[in-house]
Enzyme design. Structure first.
Site, mmCIF file in Angstrom:
data_model
loop_
_atom_site.group_PDB
_atom_site.id
_atom_site.type_symbol
_atom_site.label_atom_id
_atom_site.label_comp_id
_atom_site.label_asym_id
_atom_site.label_seq_id
_atom_site.Cartn_x
_atom_site.Cartn_y
_atom_site.Cartn_z
ATOM 1 N N GLY A 547 0.837 -1.207 0.000
ATOM 2 C CA GLY A 547 0.000 0.000 0.000
ATOM 3 C C GLY A 547 0.862 1.243 0.000
ATOM 4 O O GLY A 547 1.962 1.239 -0.583
ATOM 5 N N GLU A 548 0.385 2.290 0.617
ATOM 6 C CA GLU A 548 1.077 3.590 0.738
ATOM 7 C C GLU A 548 1.187 4.330 -0.587
ATOM 8 O O GLU A 548 1.490 5.516 -0.611
ATOM 9 C CB GLU A 548 2.519 3.440 1.289
ATOM 10 C CG GLU A 548 2.646 2.783 2.621
ATOM 11 C CD GLU A 548 4.114 2.653 3.067
ATOM 12 O OE1 GLU A 548 5.023 3.078 2.331
ATOM 13 O OE2 GLU A 548 4.334 2.120 4.171
#
Ligand code: FMN
Length: 581
Positions: A547-548
């Site tokens: 993610g991120e």
């Protein structure tokens, strides 16, 4: 009569004209001296500015001496270099092309100062807001700038200074602050638009974005219908008529004439064609500078034990992003992208720091197994917040947006959203997130099943679906994706959270997918389902599940390369290369 004091038309027009045609001028200065009477008129105009308690806190230092200007120019150069060193790649290259001061190119410099003590302690209006002294000096600058334009004099404001350092260089008494440093001179012409807009560094915001009726957020010009920001964004996508088939056809045709075997750039050829279709021109502008916006929020469903990570990790990782210590920062630095964090619903209060946009809708959602995660109003507010972030980042000069997310338990919410929009079974759409054991996985699937049974969501009501299950980051990301599409700017989707958000966005405006590029395919099974439904081909498949915004950032150079190839590669005819028989 309401307008008995109104100026005659011609004079009124002159006032509006000088306001519209005032420019911050940095280039094209002529060396001719500025006559003293002209300077006196301009300074007298400055001196008539409004000031708090009529304190008139300004003074004007008129500087023509070359040695003194050289000293000041050296200070500005140092700050310019320091600013440039902190910029991500594409921004740094764009900044390198900009002229930010004309201290030595202009015959006159004027420093506008502020005496924040003038008038003593009872200065009317300054007692609660000491900064009104500075505001007053700024108004003097505005008057000076307008009068200079009317005189045909260009003026440029330089703020690349440390205030005390500049005050020392100018030999000012210690009680004076420096408000502005202006460079004045006659010019070869006045640009019709701000130089930063022409250079593509930033864009103007339309006035309708800036005016609110009664309450912040109720946008609309007086006498016009209030703007429904979400409907406005969706209407913007409809009006853009995405994708532009003619631009796509031109891009395909150009790909076939480029000095390479037909089709040899594989998926990247289609990427370049889609970029042209989105921009409505062939070749499309290069998708840079790029900015990743990490939307962060907490989830009530965390209470169901769907993640081994404590909820506090959301806020802790936000701090890590802002300190530059996360994987997303490393990948962004490598790709030359800026990192922005948007707090749309982190459970903890976050300290203001540069790079953090505080847009909290609420400190976390409610547990969707017990009731809706958020209200419809909150879902709408998050959608609008996301669209506005997209708009502001594009106005700030970004030409490619990248989705990022942070929110412990957000793969559970994503799985539920994907089930609703794709019709998939929870066992198919639910993955192991950050890494969970068999018992936790079984619980996670059960949580999604219970949520679906409880809310009986209608995929034709995407706001209702987001309200039932979403994180604030899902709703805001959906708005962000819609906002990018309305502005015809590409948005690179990261993993399952962005995929779930994009499904909600596509349910609101199906053509939004024309702006979406799937950065990668994550190992979360629901992500592939989302991409399939969106009709998007992931560019990278490296087994990522972080993610991120990390996977999307890895795809950024691929998308930029595809755009650059379409723009820069010679054609058989232009290069005189023989085609295959
Ligand atoms: C407070 C303030 C500081 C500014 N500092 C700089 C500066 O250091 N260098 C520069 O090139 N322009 C500077 N500008 C000019 C702005 O970039 C410019 O006003 C803006 O791009 C809009 O363009 P316009 O003034 O031509 O309408 C400054 C403007 C203001 C109001």
């Amino acid at each position: 009569m309401a307008d008995e004091h109104r100026y005659p038309d011609e004079q009124r027009e002159a006032v509006y004209r000088v306001i519209a045609e005032r420019r911050d001028v940095r280039q094209g200065f002529r060396p001719d001296p500025v006559p003293a009477d002209v300077l006196r008129r301009v300074l007298a105009a400055a001196h008539q500015a409004p000031s708090v308690g009529l304190s008139q806190p300004w003074d004007f230092i008129v500087i023509t001496d070359r040695a003194r200007r050289e000293q000041v120019a050296a200070l500005a150069r140092r700050h310019r270099d320091e600013f440039a060193a902190g910029l991500p790649g594409a921004r740094a290259r764009a900044f390198d092309q900009l002229k930010i001061e004309s201290i030595l190119d202009t015959p006159v410099n004027i420093a506008v100062t502020c005496d924040r003590t003038r008038g003593g302690r009872h200065t009317l209006g300054r007692h609660v807001q000491p900064q009104t002294a500075d505001f007053s000096s700024v108004l003097a600058v505005a008057n000076l700038w307008l009068a200079a334009r009317a005189e045909g004099l260009g003026a440029g404001w330089v703020s690349f200074f440390d205030e005390r350092e500049l005050a020392t260089a100018l030999g000012l008494p210690g009680h004076l602050g420096v408000i502005a440093y202006l460079c004045l001179g006659y010019v070869t012409g006045f640009a019709p638009e701000p130089e930063l807009a022409t250079a593509g560094w930033a864009r103007r915001r339309p006035v309708s974005w800036a005016v609110h009726a009664e309450e912040f957020g109720r946008r609309g010009l007086p006498g016009e219908e209030p703007v429904d920001p979400l409907a406005d964004v969706i209407a913007g996508i409809d009006a853009a008529a995405l994708p532009d088939e003619a631009a796509m056809a031109a891009a395909r045709e150009r790909q076939d004439r480029m000095t390479k075997p037909r089709g040899s750039l594989g998926v990247l050829e289609e990427v370049s064609v889609r970029l042209a279709g989105l921009a409505g021109t062939c070749p499309a502008p290069l998708p840079e500078p790029a900015c990743v916006a990490i939307f962060a929020a907490d989830h009530g469903v965390h209470a169901q034990g769907v993640s081994p990570w404590p909820q506090e990790v959301t806020a802790q990782m936000v701090a890590n992003f802002l300190a530059g210590g996360a994987v997303v920062n490393a990948f962004a630095a490598q790709a030359g992208a800026e990192v922005t964090v948007v707090d749309v619903g982190v459970a903890a209060a976050l300290d203001p720091v540069p790079g953090l946009l505080p847009r909290k809708i609420a400190p976390g959602t409610a547990d969707f197994t017990a009731g809706p995660a958020m209200t419809r109003d909150q879902a709408t507010a998050a959608l609008i917040a996301g669209a506005e972030v997209a708009r502001d980042l594009v106005a700030a000069g970004n030409r490619c947006l990248v989705t990022g997310d942070m929110g412990i338990a957000n793969t559970t919410a994503s799985a539920a959203l994907i089930c609703v929009f794709t019709g998939a079974d929870p066992a198919e759409a639910t993955g192991r997130g950050t890494g969970i054991d068999a018992a936790t996985y079984a619980r996670k699937v059960d949580v999604v099943c219970r949520g679906l049974a409880r809310h009986r969501p209608d995929p034709a009501d995407p706001v209702g679906v987001l309200a039932a299950f979403g994180g604030f980051e899902h709703a805001a990301l959906a708005g962000f994706i819609l906002g990018a599409a309305a502005l015809r700017v590409p948005v690179i989707l990261d993993g399952i959270i962005a995929g779930a958000a994009a499904l909600a966005a596509a349910a609101l405006a199906p053509d939004v997918t024309a702006a979406c590029f799937a950065g990668h395919r994550s190992v979360e099974p629901g992500h592939a389902l989302a991409l399939h439904q969106l009709g998007l081909t992931p560019l990278v498949d490296l087994g990522l599940r972080l993610g991120e915004g990390t996977g999307a950032l890895l795809a950024l150079p691929l998308i930029q390369s595809a755009a650059r190839a379409l723009r820069d590669v010679a054609t058989f005819d232009s290069a005189g290369v023989a085609e295959k028989q």
